[in-house]
Design an enzyme around this catalytic site. Structure first.
Site, PDB file in Angstrom:
ATOM      1  N   GLU A   1      16.534   5.303  47.377  1.00  0.00           N
ATOM      2  CA  GLU A   1      17.013   5.122  48.751  1.00  0.00           C
ATOM      3  C   GLU A   1      16.618   3.763  49.329  1.00  0.00           C
ATOM      4  O   GLU A   1      16.573   3.588  50.550  1.00  0.00           O
ATOM      5  CB  GLU A   1      16.470   6.243  49.640  1.00  0.00           C
ATOM      6  CG  GLU A   1      16.896   7.633  49.191  1.00  0.00           C
ATOM      7  CD  GLU A   1      16.217   8.709  49.997  1.00  0.00           C
ATOM      8  OE1 GLU A   1      16.495   8.814  51.204  1.00  0.00           O
ATOM      9  OE2 GLU A   1      15.401   9.453  49.423  1.00  0.00           O
TER      10      GLU A   1
ATOM     11  N   SER B   1      17.786  12.513  50.752  1.00  0.00           N
ATOM     12  CA  SER B   1      19.148  12.036  51.021  1.00  0.00           C
ATOM     13  C   SER B   1      20.180  12.571  50.034  1.00  0.00           C
ATOM     14  O   SER B   1      21.158  11.894  49.715  1.00  0.00           O
ATOM     15  CB  SER B   1      19.198  10.500  51.016  1.00  0.00           C
ATOM     16  OG  SER B   1      18.555   9.995  52.158  1.00  0.00           O
TER      17      SER B   1
ATOM     18  N   TYR C   1      26.033   7.839  54.207  1.00  0.00           N
ATOM     19  CA  TYR C   1      25.816   6.431  54.533  1.00  0.00           C
ATOM     20  C   TYR C   1      27.077   5.573  54.437  1.00  0.00           C
ATOM     21  O   TYR C   1      26.981   4.352  54.331  1.00  0.00           O
ATOM     22  CB  TYR C   1      24.713   5.873  53.628  1.00  0.00           C
ATOM     23  CG  TYR C   1      23.418   6.637  53.791  1.00  0.00           C
ATOM     24  CD1 TYR C   1      22.735   6.616  54.998  1.00  0.00           C
ATOM     25  CD2 TYR C   1      22.908   7.417  52.761  1.00  0.00           C
ATOM     26  CE1 TYR C   1      21.566   7.336  55.177  1.00  0.00           C
ATOM     27  CE2 TYR C   1      21.738   8.132  52.922  1.00  0.00           C
ATOM     28  CZ  TYR C   1      21.075   8.084  54.137  1.00  0.00           C
ATOM     29  OH  TYR C   1      19.913   8.807  54.304  1.00  0.00           O
TER      30      TYR C   1
ATOM     31  N   ARG D   1      13.652  16.151  60.687  1.00  0.00           N
ATOM     32  CA  ARG D   1      15.004  16.709  60.775  1.00  0.00           C
ATOM     33  C   ARG D   1      15.102  17.899  59.828  1.00  0.00           C
ATOM     34  O   ARG D   1      14.740  17.794  58.654  1.00  0.00           O
ATOM     35  CB  ARG D   1      16.060  15.667  60.384  1.00  0.00           C
ATOM     36  CG  ARG D   1      17.478  16.064  60.782  1.00  0.00           C
ATOM     37  CD  ARG D   1      18.532  15.169  60.136  1.00  0.00           C
ATOM     38  NE  ARG D   1      18.628  15.410  58.709  1.00  0.00           N
ATOM     39  CZ  ARG D   1      18.468  14.477  57.769  1.00  0.00           C
ATOM     40  NH1 ARG D   1      18.192  13.232  58.098  1.00  0.00           N
ATOM     41  NH2 ARG D   1      18.579  14.802  56.487  1.00  0.00           N
TER      42      ARG D   1
ATOM     43  N   ASP E   1      17.525  20.651  57.969  1.00  0.00           N
ATOM     44  CA  ASP E   1      18.914  20.809  57.531  1.00  0.00           C
ATOM     45  C   ASP E   1      19.191  22.258  57.159  1.00  0.00           C
ATOM     46  O   ASP E   1      18.380  22.897  56.476  1.00  0.00           O
ATOM     47  CB  ASP E   1      19.198  19.906  56.327  1.00  0.00           C
ATOM     48  CG  ASP E   1      19.082  18.430  56.675  1.00  0.00           C
ATOM     49  OD1 ASP E   1      19.267  18.084  57.854  1.00  0.00           O
ATOM     50  OD2 ASP E   1      18.802  17.624  55.767  1.00  0.00           O
TER      51      ASP E   1
ATOM     52  N   GLU F   1      15.941  22.233  53.947  1.00  0.00           N
ATOM     53  CA  GLU F   1      14.779  21.370  53.807  1.00  0.00           C
ATOM     54  C   GLU F   1      14.422  20.758  55.150  1.00  0.00           C
ATOM     55  O   GLU F   1      15.209  20.782  56.099  1.00  0.00           O
ATOM     56  CB  GLU F   1      15.033  20.263  52.787  1.00  0.00           C
ATOM     57  CG  GLU F   1      16.131  19.286  53.160  1.00  0.00           C
ATOM     58  CD  GLU F   1      16.300  18.198  52.094  1.00  0.00           C
ATOM     59  OE1 GLU F   1      15.290  17.577  51.709  1.00  0.00           O
ATOM     60  OE2 GLU F   1      17.431  17.983  51.654  1.00  0.00           O
TER      61      GLU F   1
ATOM     62  N   ASN G   1      13.159  17.009  56.525  1.00  0.00           N
ATOM     63  CA  ASN G   1      13.040  15.593  56.165  1.00  0.00           C
ATOM     64  C   ASN G   1      12.019  14.951  57.095  1.00  0.00           C
ATOM     65  O   ASN G   1      12.238  14.891  58.311  1.00  0.00           O
ATOM     66  CB  ASN G   1      14.411  14.914  56.301  1.00  0.00           C
ATOM     67  CG  ASN G   1      14.438  13.513  55.744  1.00  0.00           C
ATOM     68  OD1 ASN G   1      13.441  12.806  55.781  1.00  0.00           O
ATOM     69  ND2 ASN G   1      15.589  13.105  55.243  1.00  0.00           N
TER      70      ASN G   1
ATOM     71  N   GLY H   1      16.569   9.126  58.342  1.00  0.00           N
ATOM     72  CA  GLY H   1      17.127   7.782  58.475  1.00  0.00           C
ATOM     73  C   GLY H   1      17.332   7.372  59.927  1.00  0.00           C
ATOM     74  O   GLY H   1      17.575   8.201  60.807  1.00  0.00           O
TER      75      GLY H   1
END
Length: 300
Positions: A14, A140, A206, A245, A247, A261, A263, A267
């Site tokens: 990443e 990611s 992205y 974050r 998800d 998960e 994070n 990002g």
């Protein structure tokens, strides 16, 4: 705090995303009046330690993936006594290891997809399709493969699977993609991601015009409240701090919400979800960066 070192780049898959995050953070910090020292982190740890001497007032950790969000860089900063943003060593290591994080979530009573860590060569023998194969410790959606019914999936080998000799195999949860941003243990909001095709993979995350973001997520109030509550509980169960974050997959026609998960280094790019959720509740990007910077600390 005045002098802030922004750690970005790194050596993970990443790297490019981290550089984008780092540049955005540097711009915001400069506009806020901080003295900013951008550092492109490589594999040379002594060189990094030299760049961090004399010690800055804080390090903004804009790294993603291995070394940056798995507890490694956090350990170095702890040893050097430099306050840093995001979560500490233990929470970072737990969250990055998907199997370990799932165990923590299950202990906290949070529903997660059924799954098993196996040798990569046996990944296609664990359960009937559809199922998902993931690296145990990547972010990611790097390396994530959805194996559908009728698929002629090629068995993984250590030569074709560049993520170690283990893989996490999980049941595929049909439905919708939801995410919650959390700051300092408090959920900020719920967003739905609708990829225009396929699933929310690395390229979709992205690349512009690959997905639609809906905020607030168009779900029942009860479902929204449940997602916010689970995100806060997961954040706390892992021992996270600052911004995370969570998800989810939401099977609205079946068994409801599944946490995928958490994070710990979400990002901060122009397409990233946490800044979008924060902006929706009145926290613009510079304000978000300031909150994260001022919350920097060592855990020990």
């Amino acid at each position: 705090m005045n002098r802030i070192a922004v750690l970005m780049g790194g050596v993970s898959a990443e790297r490019e995303v981290s550089l984008t995050t780092g540049r955005a953070v540097c711009e915001a910090l400069t506009a806020l009046g901080y003295t900013v020292d951008p550092i492109d982190v490589g594999a040379d740890i002594p060189a990094l330690a030299t760049r961090l001497t004399p010690a800055p007032d804080a390090a903004f950790n804009a790294l993603h993936g291995r070394f940056g969000e798995d507890g490694c860089i956090q350990g170095l900063l702890e040893l050097m006594g430099i306050p840093y943003t995001h979560s500490g060593i233990r929470a970072s290591a737990l969250a990055m290891n998907k199997a370990a994080a799932k165990a923590v979530f299950q202990t906290a009573g949070i529903t997660v997809p059924e799954g098993e860590v196996v040798c990569c060569g046996h990944a296609h023998n664990v359960m009937p399709p559809p199922y998902v194969v993931k690296p145990v410790s990547e972010g990611s959606s790097v390396g994530v493969v959805v194996v559908e019914e009728g698929s002629n999936a090629v068995p993984l080998t250590t030569e074709t699977w560049p993520f170690g000799d283990k893989a996490l195999v999980e049941q595929y949860i049909p439905g919708r993609e939801l995410t919650v941003a959390v700051n300092d243990g408090q959920a900020l909001g719920l967003l739905e991601i609708r990829p225009y095709r396929g699933f929310y993979d690395y390229d979709t995350k992205y690349t512009e015009a690959r997905a639609e973001h809906l905020i607030p997520a168009p779900v029942d109030d009860q479902v929204a409240a449940q997602a916010l509550d689970i995100a806060e509980r997961a954040h706390t169960a892992l021992g996270c701090r600052s911004v995370t974050r969570a998800d989810f997959r939401y099977d609205e026609h079946g068994s409801g919400l599944y946490l995928l998960e958490v994070n710990t280094q979400p990002g901060l790019t122009p397409l990233s979800l946490v800044p979008e959720i924060a902006a929706h509740v009145g926290i613009d990007f510079p304000h978000l960066v300031r909150l994260m910077t001022e919350a920097a600390r060592c855990d020990c």
